[in-house]
Design a protein around this motif. Structure first.
Motif, PDB file in Angstrom:
ATOM      1  N   LEU A 183     -20.824  -9.692  -2.868  1.00  0.00           N
ATOM      2  CA  LEU A 183     -20.432  -8.306  -2.614  1.00  0.00           C
ATOM      3  C   LEU A 183     -21.653  -7.383  -2.625  1.00  0.00           C
ATOM      4  O   LEU A 183     -21.776  -6.488  -1.790  1.00  0.00           O
ATOM      5  CB  LEU A 183     -19.394  -7.843  -3.630  1.00  0.00           C
ATOM      6  N   GLN A 209     -13.319   2.177  -4.249  1.00  0.00           N
ATOM      7  CA  GLN A 209     -12.502   1.043  -3.840  1.00  0.00           C
ATOM      8  C   GLN A 209     -12.471   0.080  -5.009  1.00  0.00           C
ATOM      9  O   GLN A 209     -13.476  -0.105  -5.693  1.00  0.00           O
ATOM     10  CB  GLN A 209     -13.095   0.341  -2.615  1.00  0.00           C
ATOM     11  N   GLU A 210     -11.329  -0.538  -5.215  1.00  0.00           N
ATOM     12  CA  GLU A 210     -11.201  -1.517  -6.284  1.00  0.00           C
ATOM     13  C   GLU A 210     -10.674  -2.814  -5.698  1.00  0.00           C
ATOM     14  O   GLU A 210      -9.728  -2.807  -4.911  1.00  0.00           O
ATOM     15  CB  GLU A 210     -10.262  -1.000  -7.372  1.00  0.00           C
ATOM     16  N   LEU A 211     -11.311  -3.899  -6.065  1.00  0.00           N
ATOM     17  CA  LEU A 211     -10.908  -5.221  -5.603  1.00  0.00           C
ATOM     18  C   LEU A 211     -10.435  -6.039  -6.794  1.00  0.00           C
ATOM     19  O   LEU A 211     -11.008  -5.955  -7.874  1.00  0.00           O
ATOM     20  CB  LEU A 211     -12.073  -5.956  -4.938  1.00  0.00           C
ATOM     21  N   VAL A 212      -9.420  -6.836  -6.567  1.00  0.00           N
ATOM     22  CA  VAL A 212      -8.912  -7.734  -7.600  1.00  0.00           C
ATOM     23  C   VAL A 212      -8.932  -9.142  -7.037  1.00  0.00           C
ATOM     24  O   VAL A 212      -8.426  -9.389  -5.944  1.00  0.00           O
ATOM     25  CB  VAL A 212      -7.468  -7.353  -8.018  1.00  0.00           C
ATOM     26  N   PHE A 213      -9.538 -10.047  -7.772  1.00  0.00           N
ATOM     27  CA  PHE A 213      -9.570 -11.452  -7.380  1.00  0.00           C
ATOM     28  C   PHE A 213      -8.711 -12.228  -8.354  1.00  0.00           C
ATOM     29  O   PHE A 213      -8.901 -12.148  -9.569  1.00  0.00           O
ATOM     30  CB  PHE A 213     -11.003 -11.991  -7.410  1.00  0.00           C
ATOM     31  N   ARG A 233     -19.935 -11.403  -7.284  1.00  0.00           N
ATOM     32  CA  ARG A 233     -20.698 -10.152  -7.387  1.00  0.00           C
ATOM     33  C   ARG A 233     -21.923 -10.175  -6.472  1.00  0.00           C
ATOM     34  O   ARG A 233     -22.225  -9.192  -5.798  1.00  0.00           O
ATOM     35  CB  ARG A 233     -21.128  -9.898  -8.825  1.00  0.00           C
ATOM     36  N   GLU A 253     -17.647 -15.459 -11.110  1.00  0.00           N
ATOM     37  CA  GLU A 253     -17.827 -14.008 -11.033  1.00  0.00           C
ATOM     38  C   GLU A 253     -19.226 -13.642 -10.548  1.00  0.00           C
ATOM     39  O   GLU A 253     -19.382 -12.743  -9.718  1.00  0.00           O
ATOM     40  CB  GLU A 253     -17.564 -13.360 -12.393  1.00  0.00           C
ATOM     41  N   THR A 310       0.859  -1.172   0.000  1.00  0.00           N
ATOM     42  CA  THR A 310       0.000   0.000   0.000  1.00  0.00           C
ATOM     43  C   THR A 310       0.899   1.227   0.000  1.00  0.00           C
ATOM     44  O   THR A 310       1.986   1.213   0.575  1.00  0.00           O
ATOM     45  CB  THR A 310      -0.928   0.050   1.235  1.00  0.00           C
TER      46      THR A 310
END
Length: 116
Positions: A71, A53-57, A68, A64, A9
């Motif tokens: 979330l 906010q961005e999330l990466v899986f 989704r 997916e 971060t």
């Protein structure tokens, strides 16, 4: 594989949304194209500005639609957002108000003011 073992971060400054559009523009005096891009692509609304906010899986065989749905189930309802907004207003009013017995910090509509 190092996947999942690395985390980083960094702080890159404040969200533009902390300022009004008028106050943010001078920061881009030398790069008006970037200001225009941010306003067109990143500026969601006056309330949220460029905050997101961005999330990466990363993984194999991830569903997916299931991710989704899980979330989306975490999102606040419209009623919960109104309570949140009221609490934020109370915190701001209590934090920056010199009036004793003013708005509550913790209970929407309450009177447990920080100055007491």
């Amino acid at each position: 594989s190092p996947a999942g073992k690395l985390l980083g971060t960094t702080w890159v400054g404040k969200w533009g949304g902390c300022l009004t559009k008028k106050k943010i523009k001078p920061y881009f005096a030398n790069n008006v194209k970037e200001y225009d891009r941010i306003m067109a692509e990143d500026w969601v609304s006056e309330e949220w500005g460029d905050r997101r906010q961005e999330l990466v899986f990363i993984g194999m065989k991830l569903d997916e639609a299931e991710i989704r749905a899980a979330l989306d189930a975490c999102l606040c309802t419209a009623d919960e957002m109104e309570v949140y907004r009221a609490q934020v207003r109370n915190i701001l009013e209590a934090s920056f108000s010199s009036v004793k017995g003013g708005p509550s910090l913790f209970d929407v509509g309450g009177m447990d003011h920080i100055d007491q």
